[in-house]
Design a protein around this motif. Structure first.
Motif, PDB file in Angstrom:
ATOM      1  N   TRP A  67     -19.788 -29.208  66.281  1.00  0.00           N
ATOM      2  CA  TRP A  67     -18.752 -29.563  66.678  1.00  0.00           C
ATOM      3  C   TRP A  67     -18.316 -31.068  66.632  1.00  0.00           C
ATOM      4  CZ3 TRP A  67     -14.405 -26.891  66.871  1.00  0.00           C
ATOM      5  CH2 TRP A  67     -14.465 -25.556  67.589  1.00  0.00           C
ATOM      6  N   GLY A  68     -19.331 -31.852  66.508  1.00  0.00           N
ATOM      7  CA  GLY A  68     -19.343 -33.209  66.174  1.00  0.00           C
ATOM      8  C   GLY A  68     -18.725 -33.571  64.935  1.00  0.00           C
ATOM      9  N   ALA A  69     -18.761 -32.716  63.940  1.00  0.00           N
ATOM     10  CA  ALA A  69     -18.472 -33.158  62.468  1.00  0.00           C
ATOM     11  C   ALA A  69     -16.911 -33.104  62.546  1.00  0.00           C
ATOM     12  CB  ALA A  69     -19.018 -31.981  61.580  1.00  0.00           C
ATOM     13  N   LEU A  70     -16.168 -32.319  63.754  1.00  0.00           N
ATOM     14  CA  LEU A  70     -14.869 -32.069  63.483  1.00  0.00           C
ATOM     15  C   LEU A  70     -13.974 -33.224  63.118  1.00  0.00           C
ATOM     16  CD1 LEU A  70     -12.514 -29.922  63.839  1.00  0.00           C
ATOM     17  CD2 LEU A  70     -12.515 -30.437  66.271  1.00  0.00           C
ATOM     18  N   THR A  71     -14.369 -34.472  63.465  1.00  0.00           N
ATOM     19  CA  THR A  71     -13.565 -35.766  63.243  1.00  0.00           C
ATOM     20  C   THR A  71     -13.311 -35.894  61.675  1.00  0.00           C
ATOM     21  OG1 THR A  71     -14.685 -36.973  64.892  1.00  0.00           O
ATOM     22  CG2 THR A  71     -13.413 -38.280  63.440  1.00  0.00           C
ATOM     23  N   CYS A  72     -14.316 -35.267  60.799  1.00  0.00           N
ATOM     24  CA  CYS A  72     -14.156 -35.287  59.318  1.00  0.00           C
ATOM     25  C   CYS A  72     -13.005 -34.406  58.877  1.00  0.00           C
ATOM     26  CB  CYS A  72     -15.264 -35.224  58.791  1.00  0.00           C
ATOM     27  SG  CYS A  72     -16.832 -36.226  59.162  1.00  0.00           S
ATOM     28  N   ALA A  73     -12.635 -33.362  59.652  1.00  0.00           N
ATOM     29  CA  ALA A  73     -11.660 -32.673  59.302  1.00  0.00           C
ATOM     30  C   ALA A  73     -10.317 -33.136  59.181  1.00  0.00           C
ATOM     31  CB  ALA A  73     -11.401 -31.458  60.093  1.00  0.00           C
ATOM     32  N   PHE A  74     -10.048 -34.565  59.621  1.00  0.00           N
ATOM     33  CA  PHE A  74      -8.770 -35.244  59.616  1.00  0.00           C
ATOM     34  C   PHE A  74      -9.059 -36.537  59.163  1.00  0.00           C
ATOM     35  CE2 PHE A  74      -9.261 -32.983  63.696  1.00  0.00           C
ATOM     36  CZ  PHE A  74      -8.805 -31.919  63.583  1.00  0.00           C
ATOM     37  N   TRP A  75     -10.146 -36.733  58.467  1.00  0.00           N
ATOM     38  CA  TRP A  75     -10.425 -37.811  57.588  1.00  0.00           C
ATOM     39  C   TRP A  75      -9.399 -38.085  56.429  1.00  0.00           C
ATOM     40  CZ3 TRP A  75     -12.414 -42.062  60.040  1.00  0.00           C
ATOM     41  CH2 TRP A  75     -12.871 -43.198  59.365  1.00  0.00           C
ATOM     42  N   PRO A  76      -8.691 -38.987  56.020  1.00  0.00           N
ATOM     43  CA  PRO A  76      -7.889 -39.248  54.835  1.00  0.00           C
ATOM     44  C   PRO A  76      -8.575 -38.553  53.569  1.00  0.00           C
ATOM     45  CG  PRO A  76      -7.758 -41.380  55.944  1.00  0.00           C
ATOM     46  CD  PRO A  76      -8.871 -40.295  56.684  1.00  0.00           C
ATOM     47  N   GLU A  77      -8.052 -37.730  52.926  1.00  0.00           N
ATOM     48  CA  GLU A  77      -8.598 -36.803  51.892  1.00  0.00           C
ATOM     49  C   GLU A  77      -9.042 -37.938  50.727  1.00  0.00           C
ATOM     50  OE1 GLU A  77      -7.733 -32.939  50.886  1.00  0.00           O
ATOM     51  OE2 GLU A  77      -6.071 -32.706  52.568  1.00  0.00           O
ATOM     52  N   GLU A  78      -7.979 -38.682  50.611  1.00  0.00           N
ATOM     53  CA  GLU A  78      -8.198 -39.781  49.427  1.00  0.00           C
ATOM     54  C   GLU A  78      -9.254 -40.646  49.361  1.00  0.00           C
ATOM     55  OE1 GLU A  78      -5.361 -41.801  52.175  1.00  0.00           O
ATOM     56  OE2 GLU A  78      -5.616 -39.788  51.522  1.00  0.00           O
ATOM     57  N   ALA A  79      -9.737 -40.681  50.729  1.00  0.00           N
ATOM     58  CA  ALA A  79     -11.024 -41.484  50.896  1.00  0.00           C
ATOM     59  C   ALA A  79     -12.514 -40.836  51.027  1.00  0.00           C
ATOM     60  CB  ALA A  79     -10.968 -42.087  52.595  1.00  0.00           C
ATOM     61  N   VAL A  80     -12.410 -39.448  50.728  1.00  0.00           N
ATOM     62  CA  VAL A  80     -13.654 -38.691  50.817  1.00  0.00           C
ATOM     63  C   VAL A  80     -14.173 -38.284  49.497  1.00  0.00           C
ATOM     64  CG1 VAL A  80     -14.582 -36.544  51.514  1.00  0.00           C
ATOM     65  CG2 VAL A  80     -12.606 -37.485  52.773  1.00  0.00           C
ATOM     66  N   ALA A  81     -15.350 -38.660  49.204  1.00  0.00           N
ATOM     67  CA  ALA A  81     -16.040 -38.738  47.961  1.00  0.00           C
ATOM     68  C   ALA A  81     -16.363 -37.119  47.701  1.00  0.00           C
ATOM     69  CB  ALA A  81     -17.349 -39.484  47.919  1.00  0.00           C
ATOM     70  N   PRO A  82     -16.373 -36.854  46.397  1.00  0.00           N
ATOM     71  CA  PRO A  82     -16.839 -35.360  46.244  1.00  0.00           C
ATOM     72  C   PRO A  82     -18.238 -35.329  46.210  1.00  0.00           C
ATOM     73  CG  PRO A  82     -16.211 -36.518  44.168  1.00  0.00           C
ATOM     74  CD  PRO A  82     -15.925 -37.419  45.235  1.00  0.00           C
ATOM     75  N   LEU A  83     -18.437 -33.762  46.704  1.00  0.00           N
ATOM     76  CA  LEU A  83     -19.896 -33.493  46.907  1.00  0.00           C
ATOM     77  C   LEU A  83     -20.548 -33.249  45.520  1.00  0.00           C
ATOM     78  CD1 LEU A  83     -22.045 -32.641  49.153  1.00  0.00           C
ATOM     79  CD2 LEU A  83     -21.429 -30.186  48.554  1.00  0.00           C
ATOM     80  N   ALA A  84     -21.898 -33.901  45.402  1.00  0.00           N
ATOM     81  CA  ALA A  84     -22.886 -33.628  44.199  1.00  0.00           C
ATOM     82  C   ALA A  84     -24.199 -34.381  44.526  1.00  0.00           C
ATOM     83  CB  ALA A  84     -22.084 -35.002  43.056  1.00  0.00           C
ATOM     84  N   GLU A  85     -25.092 -33.847  43.788  1.00  0.00           N
ATOM     85  CA  GLU A  85     -26.466 -34.139  43.998  1.00  0.00           C
ATOM     86  C   GLU A  85     -26.676 -35.455  43.435  1.00  0.00           C
ATOM     87  OE1 GLU A  85     -29.312 -31.507  42.007  1.00  0.00           O
ATOM     88  OE2 GLU A  85     -29.081 -29.872  43.713  1.00  0.00           O
ATOM     89  N   LEU A  86     -27.655 -36.117  43.846  1.00  0.00           N
ATOM     90  CA  LEU A  86     -28.040 -37.366  43.218  1.00  0.00           C
ATOM     91  C   LEU A  86     -29.433 -37.182  42.368  1.00  0.00           C
ATOM     92  CD1 LEU A  86     -27.204 -39.874  46.323  1.00  0.00           C
ATOM     93  CD2 LEU A  86     -25.997 -39.322  44.378  1.00  0.00           C
ATOM     94  N   ASN A  87     -29.424 -37.206  41.275  1.00  0.00           N
ATOM     95  CA  ASN A  87     -30.338 -37.224  40.284  1.00  0.00           C
ATOM     96  C   ASN A  87     -31.183 -38.513  39.840  1.00  0.00           C
ATOM     97  OD1 ASN A  87     -28.334 -34.840  39.116  1.00  0.00           O
ATOM     98  ND2 ASN A  87     -30.042 -34.246  40.496  1.00  0.00           N
ATOM     99  N   ALA A  88     -30.424 -39.567  39.544  1.00  0.00           N
ATOM    100  CA  ALA A  88     -30.673 -40.890  39.313  1.00  0.00           C
ATOM    101  C   ALA A  88     -31.653 -40.841  37.946  1.00  0.00           C
ATOM    102  CB  ALA A  88     -31.372 -41.673  40.467  1.00  0.00           C
TER     103      ALA A  88
END
Length: 524
Positions: free
Chosen positions: A422-443
């Motif tokens: 439930w603590g993650a619920l704040t992120c449901a309302f974060w501005p979508e344009e400010a959210v980075a897409p999900l991806a692995e980091l391979n470097a």
């Protein structure tokens, strides 16, 4: 040190950030507001070091500027605060940048603990340098809620009374948690809408590259703990050719979205809880039972006690109006799960609470986790924690997804799992344009990167260190068999030696090296 709890329901850490079109911070330029209007590259700043007002004797402090938005480099700048403890030896390799985690942890203050968190040999050869990431502490800070509102945010019992069950919220409890989460985001938006949209770890990594250049280091040497591992992995993804050595200790798995992180973390906290209770039951002053009782029996006693605090809050000797209800009692208990060093303090606080009805000790433990240095103020670490978590990876937008996750997490950790979800619920309302897409980091293209994992780590489960080491093209894993959060300088000479040899000499042990006591054995 390391990642801390977030919000009244304690979700932690970040997910991944996909960076596209990024260039080195030193390539950014903007207008110099104080002269002839010519463009000045941020890399041309000069670090003007002065003796620090407080902290470790001999340390030096300064600030530098970076673009608020790297996509608009000629726009507003923000400040980054830096502290340096100069190398104690004559043969100096360069700078060792450090970060203790969070998000929201102060790398600036972390330098003051260098005699304990970094070996003498490393301090002889490196200037230890820490900075407050953008949005944090002495750097340009993000502020959302005021102290009274944070108290309310952290202290809300969403289930209510004896029926307190975060795996199955009542309609009233669901409405309340949704309202609290929305209000947090709205407060960030009202106070600093631009900073909240430019606070993710991808930008922190770019700031760190600017600092690397200003320090005069051709390549980065870095020690990051907990969330600090994500900063290091992001740096390697963006600037692979500028990596000298990265130690990523107590790793975050960047391939997981925000809600998945919360659910998976329940396994780490359950493991740590059982270790704490097992140790407690061997001691004559344990309030959870007696020698010979099982761990399950001890946990049942703790669970009953927390349920009682939901129905009847504990008293407190602090000079404020906060009740020590279940939410605040849980935060105090969770403090025990970060480091064995806090186990005695939590046992004492539980004894006071369970035998005398005094919740002061538990309340103060929760205050320590959230940077409430006095009864009037919080550090801004809670705002930064929420903002970075919500910016760094996608999260579901439907409240129902969090209810399902809470039920799933309850299977792994009945006591703490639902509140993590439930603590993650704040992120449901974060501005979508400010959210980075999900991806692995391979470097790809980096020199070898060390990942350190602890088998019974609470905040960053060992599986995350395994995952990050596997994702990074040049990653290799060192394992500490033990309790507590992170592995370096936690009492294992084997781990400490491998980390030091890597930082000082770039020595790379076999991937999968495991430390158990004084020697290393290859596993897997």
């Amino acid at each position: 040190m390391g990642t801390r709890l977030r919000g009244p329901l304690a979700v932690l850490l970040t997910g991944a950030v996909l960076v596209s079109g990024c260039t080195a911070g030193g390539d950014m330029a903007d207008e110099d507001g104080g002269g002839d209007g010519t463009r000045v590259d941020v890399a041309e700043q000069e670090l003007l070091w002065e003796e620090c007002d407080s902290g470790l004797p001999g340390s030096e402090c300064t600030v530098f500027e970076v673009p608020l938005d790297y996509e608009a480099p000629d726009g507003e700048r923000i400040e980054i605060a830096v502290k340096r403890f100069p190398a104690t030896g004559d043969d100096v390799i360069g700078s060792l940048l450090v970060n203790p985690g969070g998000p929201g942890g102060s790398g600036f203050d972390f330098v003051d603990h260098a005699p304990y968190t970094v070996s003498e040999a490393v301090r002889e050869s490196f200037d230890v340098v820490g900075f407050d990431p953008r949005g944090v502490g002495r750097s340009t800070p993000l502020t959302c809620l005021d102290a009274e509102e944070i108290d309310d945010y952290l202290g809300t019992d969403y289930g209510g009374g004896e029926a307190d069950d975060l795996a199955d919220l009542s309609p009233e409890g669901l409405d309340q948690i949704e309202a609290k989460s929305r209000a947090f985001v709205e407060a960030c938006e009202e106070n600093d809408p631009e900073l909240m949209r430019n606070i993710g770890t991808a930008d922190v990594a770019r700031d760190m590259d600017v600092l690397r250049g200003l320090l005069g280091d051709e390549q980065l040497t870095y020690l990051g703990a907990s969330y600090g591992t994500h900063i290091g992995a992001q740096y390697a993804e963006q600037f692979p050719e500028r990596v000298r050595a990265l130690v990523l200790d107590g790793a975050v798995d960047p391939s997981q979205d925000q809600l998945s992180v919360s659910v998976q973390q329940a396994t780490g906290f359950e493991t740590a809880l059982r270790s704490f209770v097992e140790d407690c039951l061997t001691r004559p002053d344990c309030p959870l039972g007696s020698p010979g009782d099982s761990v399950d029996q001890g946990i049942a006693v703790l669970d009953d006690f927390l349920a009682d605090t939901a129905a009847e809050p504990l008293s407190s000797a602090t000079d404020d109006d906060r009740e020590v209800n279940r939410a605040r009692a849980e935060l105090g208990v969770l403090a025990a799960l970060y480091t064995e060093n806090w186990w005695p303090r939590v046992r004492e606080a539980l004894t006071d609470a369970m035998e005398g009805g005094d919740g002061t000790g538990l309340l103060l433990l929760g205050d320590d986790l959230y940077g409430r240095g006095d009864l009037a103020e919080y550090e801004n670490s809670t705002a930064a924690l929420v903002a970075v978590n919500c910016s760094d990876s996608e999260a579901p937008r439907e409240v129902e997804a969090y209810a399902e996750a809470a039920a799933e997490a309850a299977q792994e950790s009945p006591m703490f799992g639902p509140m993590l979800a439930w603590g993650a619920l704040t992120c449901a309302f974060w501005p979508e344009e400010a959210v980075a897409p999900l991806a692995e980091l391979n470097a790809p293209g980096t020199d070898p990167i060390m990942v350190v994992g602890t088998t019974r780590d609470s905040a960053t489960p060992y599986a995350w260190s395994e995952a990050l080491a596997a994702q990074l093209d040049s990653g290799f894993l060192v394992t500490r068999d033990g309790d507590g959060h992170t592995g370096y300088r936690m009492g294992d000479d084997c781990v400490d030696t491998m980390v030091d040899d890597y930082l000082l000499e770039l020595a790379v042990p076999d991937d999968g090296m495991a430390c158990a006591g004084p020697r290393a054995d290859e596993v897997g």
